[in-house]
Design a protein around this motif. Structure first.
Motif, PDB file in Angstrom:
ATOM      1  N   LYS A 164      54.677  29.703  -5.557  1.00 13.23           N
ATOM      2  CA  LYS A 164      54.808  28.259  -5.819  1.00 13.23           C
ATOM      3  C   LYS A 164      53.700  27.472  -5.146  1.00 13.23           C
ATOM      4  O   LYS A 164      53.158  26.529  -5.725  1.00 13.23           O
ATOM      5  CB  LYS A 164      56.181  27.763  -5.359  1.00 13.23           C
ATOM      6  N   SER A 165      53.358  27.862  -3.939  1.00 10.96           N
ATOM      7  CA  SER A 165      52.261  27.186  -3.232  1.00 10.96           C
ATOM      8  C   SER A 165      50.939  27.379  -3.968  1.00 10.96           C
ATOM      9  O   SER A 165      50.139  26.445  -4.089  1.00 10.96           O
ATOM     10  CB  SER A 165      52.138  27.732  -1.811  1.00 10.96           C
ATOM     11  N   ASN A 216      50.831  25.133  -6.994  1.00 16.46           N
ATOM     12  CA  ASN A 216      50.534  23.749  -6.618  1.00 16.46           C
ATOM     13  C   ASN A 216      49.047  23.546  -6.360  1.00 16.46           C
ATOM     14  O   ASN A 216      48.506  22.479  -6.639  1.00 16.46           O
ATOM     15  CB  ASN A 216      51.347  23.331  -5.392  1.00 16.46           C
ATOM     16  N   ASN A 222      53.036  19.443 -13.472  1.00 15.17           N
ATOM     17  CA  ASN A 222      54.155  20.347 -13.751  1.00 15.17           C
ATOM     18  C   ASN A 222      54.148  20.885 -15.167  1.00 15.17           C
ATOM     19  O   ASN A 222      54.712  21.943 -15.427  1.00 15.17           O
ATOM     20  CB  ASN A 222      55.486  19.650 -13.465  1.00 15.17           C
TER      21      ASN A 222
END
Length: 110
Positions: free
Chosen positions: A65-66, A69, A75
């Motif tokens: 997830k990092s 990002n 998104n």
């Protein structure tokens, strides 16, 4: 490395096959994939599938997830990545009717 919706669209156009891009892609398409972007998308797609199958630890999921990002600006691209994961990693038997319809819509509207 930043990835865009355009990168994901080209990846889908060539059905996740870098050799197809290299053989028939336009010079502009090929220019977008000079620094390992195709391989990175492939890796991210496979990781999304592993997450769905509960094959990764919580720390691996958090790291993923990092990374998303850092790589994607919004998104929508992350949702597109999940779609590509379903399309290229799941067998046809695993896909629902809704997923099949979404595949058709994705192909039509990118």
């Amino acid at each position: 490395m930043k990835l865009t919706k355009k990168h994901l669209g080209i990846f889908d156009t060539y059905e996740g096959k870098k050799s197809s891009l290299e053989n028939v892609g336009t010079s502009k398409e090929k220019e977008l994939f000079q620094n390992g972007e195709f391989e990175k998308i492939t890796e991210l797609v496979q990781t999304e599938y592993k997450i769905k199958k509960n094959e990764l630890s919580k720390s691996e999921i958090q790291n993923h997830k990092s990374e998303l990002n850092a790589i994607f600006d919004n998104n929508w691209n992350k949702k597109s990545l999940k779609y590509l994961s379903k399309k290229y990693c799941e067998s046809k038997k695993e896909q629902s009717t809704l997923d099949s319809i979404m595949s058709i819509l994705w192909a039509m509207f990118g």
